[in-house]
Write a protein that holds these residues in place. Structure first.
Motif, PDB file in Angstrom:
ATOM      1  N   ASP A   1      -2.605   5.923  11.012  1.00 30.13           N
ATOM      2  CA  ASP A   1      -3.195   5.662   9.975  1.00 30.13           C
ATOM      3  C   ASP A   1      -2.449   5.178   8.962  1.00 30.13           C
ATOM      4  O   ASP A   1      -2.778   4.338   7.734  1.00 30.13           O
ATOM      5  CB  ASP A   1      -4.458   6.639   9.445  1.00 30.13           C
ATOM      6  CG  ASP A   1      -5.388   6.890  10.257  1.00 30.13           C
ATOM      7  OD1 ASP A   1      -5.948   5.927  11.018  1.00 30.13           O
ATOM      8  OD2 ASP A   1      -6.110   7.881  10.084  1.00 30.13           O
TER       9      ASP A   1
ATOM     10  N   ASN B   1      -9.143   7.717   3.497  1.00 31.70           N
ATOM     11  CA  ASN B   1      -9.793   7.307   2.265  1.00 31.70           C
ATOM     12  C   ASN B   1      -8.941   6.202   1.556  1.00 31.70           C
ATOM     13  O   ASN B   1      -7.690   6.218   1.306  1.00 31.70           O
ATOM     14  CB  ASN B   1      -9.904   8.508   0.978  1.00 31.70           C
ATOM     15  CG  ASN B   1     -10.791   9.634   1.462  1.00 31.70           C
ATOM     16  OD1 ASN B   1     -11.862   9.262   2.048  1.00 31.70           O
ATOM     17  ND2 ASN B   1     -10.093  10.815   1.669  1.00 31.70           N
ATOM     18  N   ARG B   2      -9.460   5.006   1.191  1.00 28.51           N
ATOM     19  CA  ARG B   2      -8.674   4.024   0.583  1.00 28.51           C
ATOM     20  C   ARG B   2      -9.239   3.945  -0.944  1.00 28.51           C
ATOM     21  O   ARG B   2     -10.402   3.999  -1.324  1.00 28.51           O
ATOM     22  CB  ARG B   2      -8.997   2.508   1.179  1.00 28.51           C
ATOM     23  CG  ARG B   2      -8.085   2.499   2.354  1.00 28.51           C
ATOM     24  CD  ARG B   2      -8.411   1.372   3.060  1.00 28.51           C
ATOM     25  NE  ARG B   2      -7.484   1.005   4.196  1.00 28.51           N
ATOM     26  CZ  ARG B   2      -6.320   0.669   4.183  1.00 28.51           C
ATOM     27  NH1 ARG B   2      -6.148  -0.089   3.071  1.00 28.51           N
ATOM     28  NH2 ARG B   2      -5.476   0.541   5.026  1.00 28.51           N
TER      29      ARG B   2
ATOM     30  N   ILE C   1       1.141  -1.309   0.002  1.00 30.92           N
ATOM     31  CA  ILE C   1       0.129   0.110  -0.091  1.00 30.92           C
ATOM     32  C   ILE C   1       0.932   1.059  -0.113  1.00 30.92           C
ATOM     33  O   ILE C   1       1.783   1.333   0.687  1.00 30.92           O
ATOM     34  CB  ILE C   1      -0.966   0.014   1.508  1.00 30.92           C
ATOM     35  CG1 ILE C   1      -1.603  -1.255   1.442  1.00 30.92           C
ATOM     36  CG2 ILE C   1      -1.841   1.361   1.293  1.00 30.92           C
ATOM     37  CD1 ILE C   1      -2.588  -1.140   2.787  1.00 30.92           C
TER      38      ILE C   1
ATOM     39  N   VAL D   1      -3.609   4.844  -0.073  1.00 31.13           N
ATOM     40  CA  VAL D   1      -4.604   5.468   1.183  1.00 31.13           C
ATOM     41  C   VAL D   1      -4.130   7.042   1.477  1.00 31.13           C
ATOM     42  O   VAL D   1      -2.699   7.485   1.358  1.00 31.13           O
ATOM     43  CB  VAL D   1      -4.286   4.496   2.389  1.00 31.13           C
ATOM     44  CG1 VAL D   1      -2.830   4.353   2.759  1.00 31.13           C
ATOM     45  CG2 VAL D   1      -5.115   5.132   3.671  1.00 31.13           C
TER      46      VAL D   1
ATOM     47  N   GLU E   1      -2.861  -0.240  -4.542  1.00 40.92           N
ATOM     48  CA  GLU E   1      -3.568   0.427  -3.421  1.00 40.92           C
ATOM     49  C   GLU E   1      -3.175   1.720  -3.008  1.00 40.92           C
ATOM     50  O   GLU E   1      -1.938   1.954  -2.863  1.00 40.92           O
ATOM     51  CB  GLU E   1      -3.686  -0.495  -2.019  1.00 40.92           C
ATOM     52  CG  GLU E   1      -5.209  -1.222  -2.335  1.00 40.92           C
ATOM     53  CD  GLU E   1      -5.481  -1.723  -0.791  1.00 40.92           C
ATOM     54  OE1 GLU E   1      -5.895  -1.310   0.024  1.00 40.92           O
ATOM     55  OE2 GLU E   1      -4.701  -2.789  -0.731  1.00 40.92           O
TER      56      GLU E   1
ATOM     57  N   GLY F   1       0.904   5.114   0.897  1.00 39.74           N
ATOM     58  CA  GLY F   1       0.358   6.369   1.803  1.00 39.74           C
ATOM     59  C   GLY F   1       0.570   7.651   0.761  1.00 39.74           C
ATOM     60  O   GLY F   1       1.496   7.838   0.526  1.00 39.74           O
TER      61      GLY F   1
END
Ligand SMILES: Nc1nc2c(ncn2[C@@H]2O[C@H](COP(=O)(O)OP(=O)(O)OP(=O)(O)O)[C@@H](O)[C@H]2O)c(=O)[nH]1
Ligand SMILES: [Mg+2]
Length: 403
Positions: A98, A38-39, A2, A76, A74, A4
């Protein structure tokens, strides 16, 4: 994996995220608009092997357009940060907490310098974005330092009294931050001072160690946003000169969002990462829209693109070193059991083995791994075979995938 989307509050993180994923996210010119993360799913472009193999593919988990695979990844988007967040300022550590799951960061800065230290709009050029990069690095380091420092006495006791292994204890403490054993080992080896007895480490040693861990475990690219505002040009030069270790990508999240939405409505023809776009339905555009698009065209001529797609690819492909491999069930026809040609592409990290790929597809395939077939060469390879970009691989396992 992921990535960020991080940075000071009110610099355009949610705009970047929305442009990249087309997922709805609240955007506004006031600090702390985003609170809950928000993803969403963006894509990276990699070369598909369909042309090389001379086949027509039927992708399932990705799209293939003219030999380019668009692979989902992905993102985030988290709450923004202000200096001293680790001491509780702004939304405090919420942002940082987060981000635990993120493997790498796209650091969005307002390169035009029109957002002050607290995230309020200011005169373009008034804020130095170089400071924003420095403060973000500092906040992340301080956050990691606090986490480690809180348990340092326990770690010392574990090593000296209970004869536990320092590496194991550090792994346990940092696992939740997506810091791996490999990251910790390479940080420990990076300096002589980390080999002294653990009760002799000073706070400075812990800080230096954490700094190394941050750099090794959380690669970062800089999205120099708001490149559409004239004051950005000079600052982008300075960012590049100051942070030679980082990839700095001039970017306009607002322009990308406008293009993606216009393309979705069929008003223009545009794919993310393109150098330019074509207007299809000029008669349906208002004068304001025409003017806006003309400005975006100028911006793209100047910087080469809007920068959003480049930033996503820079973190995933360049920094996290993800490479595409194509798992198949029939190594002769390059298909799955339903006859789909090159159905899936999986991103693995450079250095991953055939067995790692098996585990990525399904735990059962990994556990029952017998051997793999390199479908391009037809050769049998073992579990330790290191995957190469564009490999087409059949896994042979003693265990099928249940369900
Ligand atoms: N000129 C210009 N403005 C932009 C750009 N990207 C975002 N903005 C504007 O910057 C402001 C803040 O955008 P957001 O996306 O909400 O910023 P954020 O970093 O998510 O902010 P928080 O969630 O409050 O921390 C909005 O007014 C956006 O329209 C850009 O590329 N150019
Ligand atoms: Mg936001």
């Amino acid at each position: 994996m992921i990535a960020g989307v991080v940075g000071k509050t009110n610099v355009g993180k949610s705009t970047f995220f929305s442009a990249a994923t087309l997922a709805p996210a609240k955007i506004s010119n006031v600090p702390f608009t985003t609170i809950e993360p928000n993803r969403g799913v963006a894509s990276v472009r990699v070369r598909c092997v369909c042309k090389e193999l001379g086949v027509v593919d039927n992708p399932r988990n990705s799209n293939c357009i003219n030999g380019i695979r668009w692979v989902p990844v992905e993102l985030v988007d988290v709450a923004g940060l202000v200096p001293d967040a680790h001491k509780g300022r702004g939304l405090g550590n919420k942002f940082l907490d987060d981000l635990r799951q993120a493997d790498g960061f796209i650091h969005v800065v307002d390169a035009s310098g029109s957002t002050d230290a607290s995230g309020n709009p200011c005169e373009p050029g008034a804020r130095d974005p170089v400071e924003d990069v420095k403060f973000l690095e500092h906040e992340i380091t301080m956050w990691m330092f606090q986490i480690l420092k809180k348990d340092w006495d326990k770690i010392v006791k574990g090593v000296l009294q209970l004869k536990e292994d320092l590496l194991g204890l550090l792994c346990n403490r940092l696992a939740g931050l997506m810091v791996s054993k490999k990251h910790i080992l390479s940080a420990l080896k990076s300096d002589e001072s980390f080999s002294k007895r653990v009760d002799q480490w000073s706070d400075d040693d812990i800080m230096t160690f954490v700094e190394r861990i941050r750099k090794i475990s959380k690669p970062m690219v800089i999205a120099a946003n708001k490149a559409d505002i004239p004051t950005a040009e000079e600052n982008i030069k300075r960012l590049k000169a100051e942070f030679k270790d980082y990839t700095v990508i001039p970017c306009s999240a607002e322009a990308e969002l406008a293009l993606r939405l216009a393309a979705k409505k069929g008003l223009i023809s545009y794919m993310p990462g393109d150098k330019t776009f074509e207007i299809i339905k000029r008669e349906e555009l208002t004068e304001r829209q025409k003017l806006g698009l003309a400005k975006i065209k100028d911006l793209m001529e100047k910087w080469g693109s809007t920068g959003v797609q480049e930033a996503i690819e820079a973190i995933y492909l360049k920094e996290l070193k993800m490479i595409p491999v194509f798992p198949v069930e029939d190594a002769g026809k390059f298909t799955d059991h339903k006859g789909n040609v090159l159905p899936d592409v999986i991103l693995v990290q450079e250095g991953a083995t055939a067995r790692d790929l098996a585990y990525k597809i399904h735990t059962d395939l990994g556990e029952g791994f017998l051997f793999a077939i390199n479908a391009k060469s037809g050769q049998k390879v073992g579990e330790g075979y290191v995957l190469k970009e564009g490999d087409v691989i059949k896994i042979v396992s003693a265990r099928g995938i249940k369900g």
